[in-house]
Design an enzyme around this catalytic site. Structure first.
Site, PDB file in Angstrom:
ATOM      1  N   PRO A 177      -1.457  12.674  38.423  1.00  0.00           N
ATOM      2  CA  PRO A 177      -0.759  14.129  38.623  1.00  0.00           C
ATOM      3  C   PRO A 177      -1.989  14.867  37.239  1.00  0.00           C
ATOM      4  CG  PRO A 177      -1.421  11.913  36.603  1.00  0.00           C
ATOM      5  CD  PRO A 177      -1.741  12.095  37.905  1.00  0.00           C
ATOM      6  N   GLU A 178      -2.086  16.606  37.176  1.00  0.00           N
ATOM      7  CA  GLU A 178      -2.832  16.771  37.221  1.00  0.00           C
ATOM      8  C   GLU A 178      -1.864  18.022  36.469  1.00  0.00           C
ATOM      9  OE1 GLU A 178      -6.115  18.924  39.794  1.00  0.00           O
ATOM     10  OE2 GLU A 178      -6.356  17.278  40.886  1.00  0.00           O
ATOM     11  N   ARG A 222      -1.915   1.795  37.142  1.00  0.00           N
ATOM     12  CA  ARG A 222      -3.413   1.157  37.161  1.00  0.00           C
ATOM     13  C   ARG A 222      -3.909   1.342  35.777  1.00  0.00           C
ATOM     14  NH1 ARG A 222      -5.556   4.669  41.638  1.00  0.00           N
ATOM     15  NH2 ARG A 222      -3.221   5.561  42.274  1.00  0.00           N
ATOM     16  N   ARG A 236     -17.433  12.311  41.672  1.00  0.00           N
ATOM     17  CA  ARG A 236     -16.641  12.663  42.352  1.00  0.00           C
ATOM     18  C   ARG A 236     -16.398  12.679  43.992  1.00  0.00           C
ATOM     19  NH1 ARG A 236     -13.837  12.206  38.087  1.00  0.00           N
ATOM     20  NH2 ARG A 236     -12.006  10.847  38.215  1.00  0.00           N
TER      21      ARG A 236
END
Length: 284
Positions: free
Chosen positions: A2-3, A114, A266
């Site tokens: 989700p962004e 998670r 990242r």
DNA sequence: GGAAATGTTTACCG
DNA sequence: CCGGTAAACATTTC
């Protein structure tokens, strides 16, 4: 994953399905689902009516009729699901809410494989919960000040990708949409923000708005299905990603193989031909 | 088996 | 203060 677009899709789904409902019960089913900063257990929302569902960046909250809010962050894998009898019980359910409005009632589940996501009960300050006060406005906010954000970005020496991921300058952009926005604006992720022209930063923000707007549109097309509507899957990724996750694939613009570099802990994906680091011109 | 994946917070170092 | 890096959280997938 989700962004902003996924969180907005969830927000719209919740707005559609739970606005006006009252919490009849709230059960915490996991030791880490409640954010430690929560001022009360989840059961504090029992008896409260949901007035609206709000969002800033990737932070989401249910505004209640008593100046409190149930705040949610989906983290990496959080989902809200409206429980349905004919569906199998979802896995990783961290909290269960029973809702009712008149004769209607249903259960709302917070599932999170998670457990990077969380819920909390918080007080609102000018309509914004405590945990989201430090988060900058996202570009879809009516009060978003594009010029002020450009000036702030331009003042930073950090790499432009770090700057656009910084939720305290402009919120909503995560790793996927950062790579996509940089690709659209033809900017190398490692260029210091202060080295970019105002026009370039402007085009980056516009690209972010564009790509996230498209994703919201695609995510919002599934309104007929209760399940899909609130689970945050946009379906956007499979067809429309130009850079993110496309290492080795041809750049849709020029055909050059997309490169992946490790950066800021990242992965960053970019086209080495369209997104050049130095502005040096080729000889001849 | 190891690496990588999504986001945020915090720590530590220069 | 700013910035870069890493670790922490958990789990699954490749």
């Amino acid at each position: 994953m989700p962004e902003l677009p996924e969180v907005e899709t969830v927000r719209r789904g919740l707005e559609h399905f739970v606005t006006g409902f009252t919490f009849r019960s709230a059960h915490n089913l996991h030791p880490r689902v409640l954010k430690p900063a929560s001022i009360a257990p989840l059961s504090a929302v029992e008896g409260s009516r949901i007035v609206s569902i709000n969002r800033r960046g990737k932070f989401l909250w249910f505004t209640l009729d008593n100046d409190l809010a149930l705040v949610a962050h989906l983290g990496m894998s959080g989902q809200f699901l409206v429980a349905q009898r004919d569906r199998p019980h979802p896995k990783h359910v961290r909290a269960r809410f029973s809702l009712k409005r008149g004769f209607k009632s249903h259960d709302l589940l917070f599932s999170d494989q998670r457990t990077f996501g969380w819920l909390s009960v918080e007080e609102l300050t000018d309509g914004v919960p405590q945990s989201a006060l430090h988060i900058a406005l996202d570009p879809f906010d009516k009060a978003f000040d594009r010029n002020a954000v450009i000036v702030e970005m331009k003042s930073r020496k950090a790499a432009i990708k770090s700057v656009i991921l910084n939720q305290e300058i402009m919120s909503g952009v995560g790793n996927i949409y950062a790579d996509e926005s940089l690709w659209r604006a033809k900017i190398h992720p490692e260029i210091p923000a202060c080295d970019l022209g105002v026009k370039k930063i402007e085009s980056l923000i516009d690209a972010a708005v564009e790509v996230m707007g498209e994703a919201v549109t695609v995510g919002g097309t599934s309104f007929d299905s209760l399940y899909i509507n609130v689970n945050g899957e946009s379906g956007f990724f499979e067809t429309s990603l130009a850079a993110y996750g496309q290492e080795g694939e041809p750049c849709p613009r020029c055909g050059t193989a997309i490169r992946r570099i490790a950066f800021a802990n990242r992965s960053s994906h970019f086209c080495p031909k369209c997104q050049v680091k130095s502005r040096r011109k080729t000889k001849g």
